[in-house]
Design a protein around this motif. Structure first.
Motif, mmCIF file in Angstrom:
data_model
loop_
_atom_site.group_PDB
_atom_site.id
_atom_site.type_symbol
_atom_site.label_atom_id
_atom_site.label_comp_id
_atom_site.label_asym_id
_atom_site.label_seq_id
_atom_site.Cartn_x
_atom_site.Cartn_y
_atom_site.Cartn_z
ATOM 1 N N ILE A 119 0.443 -7.958 -27.752
ATOM 2 C CA ILE A 119 0.133 -6.647 -27.960
ATOM 3 C C ILE A 119 1.415 -5.663 -27.821
ATOM 4 O O ILE A 119 2.283 -6.057 -27.216
ATOM 5 C CB ILE A 119 -0.844 -6.333 -26.406
ATOM 6 C CG1 ILE A 119 -1.818 -6.798 -26.418
ATOM 7 C CG2 ILE A 119 -0.811 -4.786 -26.499
ATOM 8 C CD1 ILE A 119 -3.021 -6.902 -25.185
ATOM 9 N N HIS A 121 2.323 -1.765 -27.166
ATOM 10 C CA HIS A 121 2.057 -0.421 -26.668
ATOM 11 C C HIS A 121 3.138 0.527 -27.122
ATOM 12 O O HIS A 121 4.080 0.345 -26.605
ATOM 13 C CB HIS A 121 2.112 -0.922 -25.026
ATOM 14 C CG HIS A 121 1.357 0.523 -24.576
ATOM 15 N ND1 HIS A 121 0.480 0.167 -23.309
ATOM 16 C CD2 HIS A 121 1.194 1.755 -24.537
ATOM 17 C CE1 HIS A 121 0.115 1.229 -22.704
ATOM 18 N NE2 HIS A 121 0.661 2.269 -23.637
ATOM 19 N N ILE A 143 -1.354 -0.722 -29.409
ATOM 20 C CA ILE A 143 -1.928 0.438 -28.633
ATOM 21 C C ILE A 143 -1.303 1.832 -28.876
ATOM 22 O O ILE A 143 0.007 1.450 -28.698
ATOM 23 C CB ILE A 143 -1.961 0.264 -27.013
ATOM 24 C CG1 ILE A 143 -2.894 -1.258 -26.630
ATOM 25 C CG2 ILE A 143 -2.463 1.247 -26.325
ATOM 26 C CD1 ILE A 143 -2.495 -1.346 -25.202
ATOM 27 N N ASP A 145 -0.531 5.006 -27.882
ATOM 28 C CA ASP A 145 -0.584 5.897 -26.719
ATOM 29 C C ASP A 145 0.029 7.404 -27.153
ATOM 30 O O ASP A 145 1.421 7.590 -27.284
ATOM 31 C CB ASP A 145 0.519 5.370 -25.472
ATOM 32 C CG ASP A 145 0.097 5.770 -24.113
ATOM 33 O OD1 ASP A 145 -0.666 6.880 -24.068
ATOM 34 O OD2 ASP A 145 0.292 5.181 -22.994
ATOM 35 N N ALA A 185 -4.482 1.535 -35.383
ATOM 36 C CA ALA A 185 -4.531 1.239 -33.953
ATOM 37 C C ALA A 185 -5.703 0.416 -33.502
ATOM 38 O O ALA A 185 -6.886 0.501 -34.287
ATOM 39 C CB ALA A 185 -4.527 2.367 -33.105
ATOM 40 N N ALA A 187 -6.421 0.177 -30.318
ATOM 41 C CA ALA A 187 -6.906 1.045 -29.102
ATOM 42 C C ALA A 187 -6.062 2.359 -29.161
ATOM 43 O O ALA A 187 -4.735 2.440 -29.519
ATOM 44 C CB ALA A 187 -6.712 0.370 -27.784
ATOM 45 N N ILE A 189 -4.690 6.079 -26.913
ATOM 46 C CA ILE A 189 -5.082 6.605 -25.608
ATOM 47 C C ILE A 189 -4.353 7.988 -25.637
ATOM 48 O O ILE A 189 -3.633 8.361 -26.354
ATOM 49 C CB ILE A 189 -3.780 5.628 -24.554
ATOM 50 C CG1 ILE A 189 -4.385 4.238 -24.317
ATOM 51 C CG2 ILE A 189 -4.013 6.641 -23.289
ATOM 52 C CD1 ILE A 189 -3.542 3.590 -23.359
ATOM 53 N N TYR A 417 -5.924 1.701 -17.652
ATOM 54 C CA TYR A 417 -4.959 0.871 -18.397
ATOM 55 C C TYR A 417 -5.705 -0.606 -18.610
ATOM 56 O O TYR A 417 -5.683 -1.392 -19.919
ATOM 57 C CB TYR A 417 -3.573 0.700 -18.263
ATOM 58 C CG TYR A 417 -2.913 1.963 -18.909
ATOM 59 C CD1 TYR A 417 -2.624 2.033 -20.164
ATOM 60 C CD2 TYR A 417 -2.336 2.893 -17.867
ATOM 61 C CE1 TYR A 417 -1.871 3.155 -20.599
ATOM 62 C CE2 TYR A 417 -1.521 3.907 -18.246
ATOM 63 C CZ TYR A 417 -1.298 4.011 -19.914
ATOM 64 O OH TYR A 417 -0.480 5.087 -20.250
ATOM 65 N N VAL A 420 -8.372 -0.943 -20.993
ATOM 66 C CA VAL A 420 -7.991 -1.071 -22.398
ATOM 67 C C VAL A 420 -7.515 -2.585 -22.825
ATOM 68 O O VAL A 420 -7.652 -3.015 -23.864
ATOM 69 C CB VAL A 420 -6.626 0.106 -22.728
ATOM 70 C CG1 VAL A 420 -6.238 -0.203 -24.074
ATOM 71 C CG2 VAL A 420 -7.231 1.461 -22.479
ATOM 72 N N TYR A 421 -6.575 -3.027 -21.834
ATOM 73 C CA TYR A 421 -6.018 -4.372 -22.128
ATOM 74 C C TYR A 421 -6.846 -5.524 -22.145
ATOM 75 O O TYR A 421 -6.942 -6.262 -22.991
ATOM 76 C CB TYR A 421 -4.854 -4.525 -20.934
ATOM 77 C CG TYR A 421 -3.464 -4.160 -21.525
ATOM 78 C CD1 TYR A 421 -2.565 -4.854 -22.063
ATOM 79 C CD2 TYR A 421 -3.231 -2.888 -20.989
ATOM 80 C CE1 TYR A 421 -1.444 -4.482 -22.316
ATOM 81 C CE2 TYR A 421 -1.952 -2.335 -21.345
ATOM 82 C CZ TYR A 421 -1.025 -2.995 -22.121
ATOM 83 O OH TYR A 421 0.042 -2.367 -22.489
ATOM 84 N N LEU A 424 -8.719 -5.235 -25.407
ATOM 85 C CA LEU A 424 -8.126 -5.703 -26.480
ATOM 86 C C LEU A 424 -8.177 -7.594 -26.491
ATOM 87 O O LEU A 424 -8.216 -8.371 -27.270
ATOM 88 C CB LEU A 424 -6.610 -5.617 -26.648
ATOM 89 C CG LEU A 424 -6.390 -4.021 -27.002
ATOM 90 C CD1 LEU A 424 -4.665 -3.786 -26.985
ATOM 91 C CD2 LEU A 424 -6.884 -3.835 -28.406
#
Length: 428
Positions: A119, A121, A143, A145, A185, A187, A189, A417, A420-421, A424
């Protein structure tokens, strides 16, 4: 990008050794910046409590890195967080930014080769450019963000003036890139509920889920101060213990409405001769002082106090106030804004007066009964605030702190968070 140059830098950039890190966090901000201490590190520590280990790429200012990096590195080591700091290029204008982006690509590639991240971020747009590159060629999940509508924020802040050809081209390029980053993406945020429909409109082919995680505060760090400490801080500043203290915390950049906050203070101070204004900021300049001296507030200058503050000093200084102001321009990009200062004030039990039309502040203030929202287009707005001031002050205290904790505490961010993880990981 020259692949020969990438290969060269992959052989020569020093890399922090450490654990096999499955998550890479990339930010074009410094962990040692004020923003790093208030917004980035608390979130990173929350993420680090998850099962994944973490490795960070950040861009640090040379002076801050020289004076403070050793202590931060020790702290990150204790939390098993890897850190590869790069020097922020403060010269060369746009070429400096391109150079930094190139180094971000190269460093991320080298770290990916070593740690095999699953991942990446990415904090804001430049980092997400690198994240999309790694997703395309290395198969990692990304991710995004977002932190806000960065492209439009730069235009509205006049950092990209649209009367200049180069910046018009830059704006249109980055708006197209914005859509591609969102579509890339796994995800996304964002900071506000209000911006979610706009994100879907900007990238209609985006399939990533959107998580809303507002800027939260560390309620342990902003744990409130005793009456004794509050009075001692006021004495140190030069404010009477019985004074009504109105505060502002943070930057004085183009998006912040300092003149309107000063006008509101003047409205109160003309009626209440025990009212004082405390500006907690690193940005006060001789130009600000000159403008103040030439304004109608000149005779109230002795009741206006300016204090810079490190992060560890903010709770005591902010805690010396009774009410906080948060005025910023209610432009298009500000629908995505979530001011950290509000979470910090509420953690201390301090109500706030904010202007309407910024992020989710209107709805949040009502839901938490956390102060008042003022329409700056209403010529009678400040007189209304003056009339209601005692009832606004009564909204503060332990009740506000406890109500806000579930919405704006780091615990909420940590759980969000984690979801979200986990999403994924479930896609793997």
């Amino acid at each position: 990008m020259s692949w020969l140059m990438i290969w060269y830098f992959m052989q020569n950039i020093p890399v922090t050794s450490g654990f096999n890190q499955p998550v890479l966090f990339i930010a074009y901000d410094g962990l040692l910046d004020p923003l790093g201490g208030s917004q980035i590190l608390p979130y990173l520590y929350s993420i680090a409590d998850l099962p994944q280990h973490l490795h960070i790429i950040s861009f640090e200012k040379a002076e801050r890195f020289k004076s403070s990096s050793s202590a931060l590195r020790d702290e990150l080591d204790r939390k098993n967080i890897g850190w590869t700091p790069l020097t922020f290029t403060s010269r060369m204008g746009k070429l400096g930014k391109i150079w930094d982006l190139f180094r971000m690509y190269v460093t991320a590639l080298k770290l990916q080769r070593r740690h095999r991240f699953t991942i990446v971020h990415c904090r804001s747009y430049p980092a997400m450019q690198v994240g999309c590159f790694l997703r395309r060629f290395m198969g990692v999940k990304t991710i995004f963000d977002m932190r806000g509508l960065w492209v439009d924020d730069r235009v509205e802040g006049n950092l990209w003036p649209q009367d200049r050809w180069l910046y018009r081209r830059l704006y249109h390029y980055y708006k197209r890139l914005e859509r591609r980053l969102l579509e890339c993406a796994d995800a996304v945020i964002v900071l506000t509920e209000r911006v979610v429909p706009e994100i879907r409109r900007l990238a209609p082919e985006m399939h990533a889920p959107i998580a809303v995680i507002p800027c939260c505060a560390d309620f342990d760090h902003f744990s409130g101060i005793s009456t004794t400490d509050k009075l001692a801080t006021r004495t140190d500043i030069g404010i009477d213990k019985h004074a009504l203290v109105i505060s502002y915390l943070g930057s004085l950049g183009t998006v912040y409405l300092l003149d309107d906050m000063l006008r509101l203070f003047e409205t109160v101070a003309r009626q209440r001769d025990y009212a004082h204004l405390l500006l907690i900021t690193q940005d006060w300049s001789p130009q600000h002082e000159e403008r103040l001296g030439e304004s109608s507030l000149a005779d109230l200058r002795h009741r206006i106090h300016i204090r810079p503050a490190r992060r560890d000093e903010v709770p005591n200084l902010l805690g010396a106030s009774d009410i906080m102001l948060s005025f910023r321009r209610a432009t298009y990009s500000q629908m995505a804004c979530s001011p950290t200062k509000l979470a910090e004030a509420f953690a201390l039990g301090i109500p706030a007066i904010s202007n309407a039309g910024v992020g989710d502040i209107d709805a949040m203030t009502r839901a938490l009964d956390a102060g008042a929202v003022v329409d700056l287009n209403n010529p009678d707005a400040f007189e209304t605030i003056l009339r209601d001031l005692d009832s606004i002050l009564a909204k503060g205290g332990e009740r506000l702190r406890e109500c806000a904790r579930g919405t704006l505490g780091l615990e909420r961010a940590k759980l969000a968070y984690r979801r979200v993880y986990e999403q994924l990981e479930g896609q793997s």
